[in-house]
Design an enzyme around this catalytic site. Structure first.
Site, mmCIF file in Angstrom:
data_model
loop_
_atom_site.group_PDB
_atom_site.id
_atom_site.type_symbol
_atom_site.label_atom_id
_atom_site.label_comp_id
_atom_site.label_asym_id
_atom_site.label_seq_id
_atom_site.Cartn_x
_atom_site.Cartn_y
_atom_site.Cartn_z
ATOM 1 N N CYS A 128 85.691 -5.691 23.273
ATOM 2 C CA CYS A 128 85.994 -4.437 22.580
ATOM 3 C C CYS A 128 86.374 -4.769 21.147
ATOM 4 O O CYS A 128 87.101 -5.741 20.917
ATOM 5 C CB CYS A 128 87.156 -3.744 23.294
ATOM 6 N N HIS A 176 82.758 2.642 28.944
ATOM 7 C CA HIS A 176 83.748 1.918 28.133
ATOM 8 C C HIS A 176 84.226 2.809 26.981
ATOM 9 O O HIS A 176 85.438 2.943 26.751
ATOM 10 C CB HIS A 176 83.114 0.615 27.608
ATOM 11 N N GLU A 177 83.269 3.435 26.283
ATOM 12 C CA GLU A 177 83.633 4.303 25.144
ATOM 13 C C GLU A 177 84.354 5.561 25.626
ATOM 14 O O GLU A 177 85.315 6.025 25.007
ATOM 15 C CB GLU A 177 82.389 4.679 24.325
ATOM 16 N N HIS A 180 87.934 5.129 26.031
ATOM 17 C CA HIS A 180 88.717 5.180 24.788
ATOM 18 C C HIS A 180 89.222 6.600 24.518
ATOM 19 O O HIS A 180 90.281 6.783 23.927
ATOM 20 C CB HIS A 180 87.878 4.722 23.588
#
Ligand code: NI
Length: 212
Positions: A128, A176-177, A180
């Protein structure tokens, strides 16, 4: 349109920029990376389009060796607005999938509406741009996802509402994004007792060898 004070400060700084540097990306000790983001405005404000463009350009620059070297960029395949201090549900993806096909998405207000039971993972683990250190361990994510999203197209300047179906590597980057936007980091999902544990229903992404 409303922004919090912190965002206005970041936005004012960002508006002056024509490119993002690695130092503009906040790191995992920053409390903003643990916040839940708010939906972006539909249609997008000019500031939000500007933020998307800065993020997308950073990813494009990641593929240009000269720019990477000159500005000491750390290359990435995805970047989410909270990583530059903007707590809005927006992220960009720029990556080759495991078959060698190229994808670029600027995603706004995503919502995962369904997913496979089967999981998948990267054998090398995940990284990341907001995490400087290497964290050993596997992150198991859904192998296939369906998400309702808005996509912004810089060429046509159009915002379209659609359902994205992704699998494998692209599905991993998306999740993954997406994490966030909910204040979650990839290492939160590594099994603490056994970082390299592989559940029965999880299979690695296999990248086909690239010619040339
Ligand atoms: Ni990340």
């Amino acid at each position: 349109i409303c922004y919090n004070k912190q965002e206005v400060i970041f936005m004012n700084d960002l508006i002056k920029k024509d490119m993002l540097l690695y130092s503009d990306i906040i790191k995992d000790d920053h409390p903003d990376l643990r916040q839940k983001s708010l939906p972006a405005n539909i249609p997008l404000s000019n500031e939000e389009i500007n933020v998307l463009k800065l993020m997308n350009d950073y990813l494009w620059n990641s593929y240009d060796n000269e720019i990477v070297e000159k500005y000491k960029l750390r290359p990435g395949v995805g970047l989410a607005a909270p990583q530059i201090g903007i707590l809005k549900k927006m992220f960009c993806i720029l990556a080759y999938d495991e078959k060698g096909d190229f994808h670029n998405y600027c995603i706004i207000n995503p919502k995962i509406i369904s997913h496979s039971e089967e999981k998948t993972y990267l054998e090398t683990g995940e990284g990341c741009l907001s995490v400087d250190k290497t964290v050993n361990g596997l992150v198991h994510r859904y192998r296939r996802i369906k998400a309702s999203v808005y996509l912004y197209d810089f060429e046509t300047q159009e915002l379209i509402s659609t359902v994205l179906k992704l699998e494998g590597y692209l599905a991993i980057i998306f999740q993954h994004e997406y994490d966030h936007l909910y204040g979650k980091l990839f290492y939160d999902r590594i099994n603490k007792e056994n970082p390299f544990f592989i559940p029965e229903n999880s299979h690695p992404v296999i990248f086909s060898p690239q010619d040339e």
